[in-house]
Design a protein around this motif. Structure first.
Motif, short mmCIF file in Angstrom:
data_model
loop_
_atom_site.label_atom_id
_atom_site.label_comp_id
_atom_site.label_asym_id
_atom_site.label_seq_id
_atom_site.Cartn_x
_atom_site.Cartn_y
_atom_site.Cartn_z
N GLY A 155 0.81 -1.22 0.00
CA GLY A 155 0.00 0.00 0.00
C GLY A 155 0.84 1.27 0.00
O GLY A 155 0.30 2.37 0.10
N ALA A 156 2.16 1.14 -0.15
CA ALA A 156 3.04 2.32 -0.11
C ALA A 156 3.41 2.75 -1.53
O ALA A 156 3.58 1.90 -2.40
CB ALA A 156 4.32 1.98 0.66
N PRO A 157 3.55 4.05 -1.77
CA PRO A 157 4.04 4.52 -3.07
C PRO A 157 5.42 3.92 -3.34
O PRO A 157 6.21 3.73 -2.41
CB PRO A 157 4.16 6.04 -2.89
CG PRO A 157 3.38 6.38 -1.67
CD PRO A 157 3.31 5.16 -0.83
N VAL A 158 5.69 3.62 -4.61
CA VAL A 158 6.94 2.94 -4.97
C VAL A 158 7.59 3.66 -6.15
O VAL A 158 6.92 3.98 -7.13
CB VAL A 158 6.69 1.48 -5.44
CG1 VAL A 158 8.00 0.69 -5.41
CG2 VAL A 158 5.63 0.78 -4.61
N VAL A 159 8.89 3.88 -6.06
CA VAL A 159 9.63 4.41 -7.21
C VAL A 159 10.61 3.34 -7.68
O VAL A 159 11.11 2.55 -6.88
CB VAL A 159 10.42 5.70 -6.87
CG1 VAL A 159 9.51 6.79 -6.37
CG2 VAL A 159 11.52 5.46 -5.84
N ALA A 160 10.86 3.32 -8.99
CA ALA A 160 11.84 2.39 -9.53
C ALA A 160 13.22 3.00 -9.37
O ALA A 160 13.40 4.20 -9.58
CB ALA A 160 11.55 2.14 -11.01
N VAL A 161 14.19 2.17 -9.00
CA VAL A 161 15.57 2.65 -8.91
C VAL A 161 16.52 1.63 -9.52
O VAL A 161 16.18 0.45 -9.66
CB VAL A 161 16.04 2.91 -7.45
CG1 VAL A 161 15.38 4.15 -6.87
CG2 VAL A 161 15.82 1.71 -6.55
N GLU A 162 17.68 2.12 -9.92
CA GLU A 162 18.77 1.20 -10.25
C GLU A 162 20.08 1.80 -9.76
O GLU A 162 20.17 3.02 -9.55
CB GLU A 162 18.81 0.87 -11.75
CG GLU A 162 19.26 1.96 -12.65
CD GLU A 162 19.34 1.52 -14.13
OE1 GLU A 162 18.81 0.46 -14.51
OE2 GLU A 162 19.95 2.27 -14.90
N GLN A 163 21.06 0.93 -9.57
CA GLN A 163 22.36 1.43 -9.11
C GLN A 163 23.06 2.04 -10.30
O GLN A 163 23.33 1.36 -11.29
CB GLN A 163 23.16 0.28 -8.52
CG GLN A 163 22.44 -0.34 -7.35
CD GLN A 163 23.36 -1.21 -6.49
OE1 GLN A 163 24.56 -1.02 -6.47
NE2 GLN A 163 22.77 -2.15 -5.78
#
Ligand code: G1P
Length: 290
Positions: A155-163
């Motif tokens: 239920g939490a907002p999610v952002v995509a990340v990469e190293q």
């Protein structure tokens, strides 16, 4: 709040200055990657993840995007008359893909401002955001679908990340982790395009987000930055002070197709993977006097 996501916002009003002169009169989203415009890859990713309504936030010079996802009666007639069933299917398929609505961002005030333009169309629901510059090859599960799964569970907002390599870190929004568990990071804070020495980590934000409607209030409260732009990263940073925000290191290969070199990389790799062209393209590359 329901955890099913059906709507996606595509901010496509950007001027594409990194790609001039190709983008002088036509949108960068319509640059062709092998045999499809960039934007179609991203639309197909959203559809594969179960999105059924796409809200395009457009600007001047972007009508080619609208036309691409509309019917082309004249073209259909011509193909029909020629008996070219294969190509006819191809063009009809594009128009029937999903429901599109369009709204204009008539001032270049940044990504956060573009998303705010979609507020009424999104309503009080969680939604996805996909940026057309980031093309992600992820055959097992669409990248945005991976974020949606995390949202369904948390239920939490999610952002995509990469190293990202530290020498490029200033090109991205960057996450400061509070804690990490495998591929999932609990975000302490985030900062847009920090100087390399000030970057809080190497976790770079990539253009896929699952957001909750409370982001709109944070966007409304966000002051424009030194360029006069309202940054989504700033609004998400404010949100992270009030509720849990997560960052997911997604599975897949990401190409920065808004950049000339990134676009060339994508072109070569997508051509090599193409079912009809891959083999002969590989032979062609092998024969090059490199
Ligand atoms: C945007 C975001 C940035 C993110 C990037 C990913 O920046 O503001 O946080 O890291 O997309 O592609 P842009 O590249 O549009 O300047």
């Amino acid at each position: 709040m329901a955890r099913k996501i059906t709507k996606a916002v595509f901010p496509v009003a950007g001027l594409g200055t990194r790609f001039l002169p190709a983008t002088k009169a036509s949108p960068k989203e319509m640059l062709s990657l092998v045999d499809k415009p960039l934007i179609q890859y991203v639309v197909e990713e959203a559809i594969a993840a179960g999105i059924d309504e796409i809200i395009m936030v457009t600007g001047r010079n972007k009508s080619a995007i609208e036309d691409h996802f509309d019917r082309s009666v004249e073209l259909e007639h011509t193909l029909e008359a020629k008996g070219d069933a294969e190509r006819l299917r191809l063009v009809q398929q594009i128009a029937g893909m999903v429901d599109f609505c369009y709204i204009r961002q008539n001032e270049p005030k940044g990504l956060g401002h573009a998303i705010l333009r979609a507020k009424k169309l999104v309503g009080n629901e969680p939604f996805a955001v996909l940026l057309g510059d980031d093309i992600i090859h992820s055959p097992r599960k669409p990248a945005i679908g991976q974020l949606m799964e995390v949202f369904r569970k948390t239920g939490a907002p999610v952002v995509a990340v990469e190293q990202a390599p530290m020498e490029n870190i200033s090109a991205y929004g960057v996450v400061a982790p509070a804690s990490r568990r495998g591929k999932l990071t609990h975000v302490r804070s985030m900062v847009e395009k920090p100087q390399r020495e000030k970057a809080p980590s190497n976790l770079a934000i990539i253009g896929r987000y699952v957001l909750t409607p409370d982001i709109f209030a944070r966007l409304e409260a966000t002051e424009p930055d030194y360029k006069g732009e309202i940054q989504l990263t700033a609004a998400l940073n404010a949100l992270a002070r009030r509720r849990k925000v997560l960052a997911l290191e997604f599975e897949g290969i990401r190409y920065d197709a808004g950049d000339k070199l990134g676009y060339l990389r994508a072109t070569v790799e997508f051509a090599l993977r193409h079912p009809d062209l891959g083999r002969s393209f590989r032979d062609f590359l092998k024969g090059l006097p490199l």
